[in-house]
Scaffold this active site. Structure first.
Site, PDB file in Angstrom:
ATOM      1  CE  LYS A  32      -2.310   1.612   3.710  1.00  0.00           C
ATOM      2  NZ  LYS A  32      -2.090   3.090   3.770  1.00  0.00           N
ATOM      3  CG  ASP A  59      -4.860   4.481   1.503  1.00  0.00           C
ATOM      4  OD1 ASP A  59      -6.013   4.897   1.272  1.00  0.00           O
ATOM      5  OD2 ASP A  59      -4.379   4.398   2.654  1.00  0.00           O
ATOM      6  CE  LYS A  61      -7.720   6.467   4.080  1.00  0.00           C
ATOM      7  NZ  LYS A  61      -6.263   6.250   3.928  1.00  0.00           N
ATOM      8  CG  ASP A  64     -12.314  17.766  -5.196  1.00  0.00           C
ATOM      9  OD1 ASP A  64     -13.236  18.565  -5.462  1.00  0.00           O
ATOM     10  OD2 ASP A  64     -11.147  18.126  -4.955  1.00  0.00           O
ATOM     11  CB  THR A 122      -9.822   1.404  11.468  1.00  0.00           C
ATOM     12  OG1 THR A 122      -8.607   1.842  10.849  1.00  0.00           O
ATOM     13  CG2 THR A 122     -10.522   0.416  10.566  1.00  0.00           C
ATOM     14  NE  ARG A 214       1.489   3.103  12.687  1.00  0.00           N
ATOM     15  CZ  ARG A 214       0.679   3.988  13.274  1.00  0.00           C
ATOM     16  NH1 ARG A 214       1.183   4.979  13.967  1.00  0.00           N
ATOM     17  NH2 ARG A 214      -0.628   3.861  13.160  1.00  0.00           N
TER      18      ARG A 214
END
Length: 238
Positions: A32, A59, A61, A64, A122, A214
């Site tokens: 990603k 990614d 997102k 608009d 999340t 991470r």
């Protein structure tokens, strides 16, 4: 892309990315690329990763007006990525234009990227959603609503938490993708996520793909951590 484990490249530069990927001995991965890395390195990082035979979830997102998102997706399609996303809060018209842009921009002979809609991040709790977004329904109801209009717009699935994936699958069908961040082992810190779950819970809930950042990228031994996540996700006992 069902049953995929996607590694979130939480890095600021391509040098950090290449240093990280050396630990995987040329293994083909699903990666990603988010805003931090893409805004620093631009499309060239996508080209480099694709040349190394990796699948890419870009990614960004997008959120608009419909025309802008459609035009942006037309350009993104030319990069040859495998998965992209938009915010479902942008509405049905915006999401439909995103798919139209992807189809228009996909080079001849290539499959267009899968497109999914972000429901609720999340990192969002039900309390914060109700207070800050003024959405006065239970969080699950909000997620299911966003998932429903995402499917109506012609997208391939959604980004959601593992906790909502089972209800989405039941309501919208097995083929509708559920991609879930917030994945942690039981021993990991939650960090800035709120709605988290283990790879085992994700598998049991029928999730299509999990995203891990991470816990792998910042691990002392990233390859070992990746192997642990992958085995639990696939139901394999090491």
């Amino acid at each position: 892309m069902n049953n995929s484990l996607i590694i979130a490249l939480d890095f600021a530069t391509k040098e950090e990315v290449h240093s990280f990927l050396k630990k995987f001995n040329g293994e083909s991965l699903f990666l990603k690329v988010g805003m931090e890395l893409f805004y620093k390195e631009g499309p060239s990082i996508i080209k480099e990763l694709k040349e190394q035979n990796h699948q890419i979830f870009l990614d960004l997102k997008l959120h608009d007006i419909p025309n802008t998102v459609g035009s942006a997706m037309k350009n993104i399609a030319s990069l040859g990525v495998d998965l992209v996303n938009v915010h479902a809060a942008g509405g049905v018209d915006m999401m439909a234009r995103a798919v139209e842009g992807l189809e228009a921009g996909t080079p001849s002979g290539m499959k267009r990227a899968k497109c999914i809609g972000v429901t609720q991040l999340t990192s969002t709790s039900e309390a914060s959603m109700q207070k800050e977004q003024l959405i006065q329904v239970p969080l699950l109801e909000s997620v299911l609503h966003y998932a429903s209009i995402t499917k109506e717009a012609g997208l391939d699935g959604v980004v959601c938490s593992t906790l909502e994936a089972g209800a989405i699958r039941e309501q919208l069908g097995e083929s509708f993708l559920t991609v879930t961040p917030g994945i942690r082992l039981k021993t990991d810190e939650v960090q800035d996520q709120v709605r988290v779950a283990t790879p085992q819970v994700a598998r049991e809930n029928g999730v299509s793909a999990i995203v891990v950042g991470r816990s792998i990228t910042r691990a002392e031994n990233p390859y070992k951590s990746y192997t642990l996540f992958k085995s639990e996700w696939e139901g394999i006992t090491l």
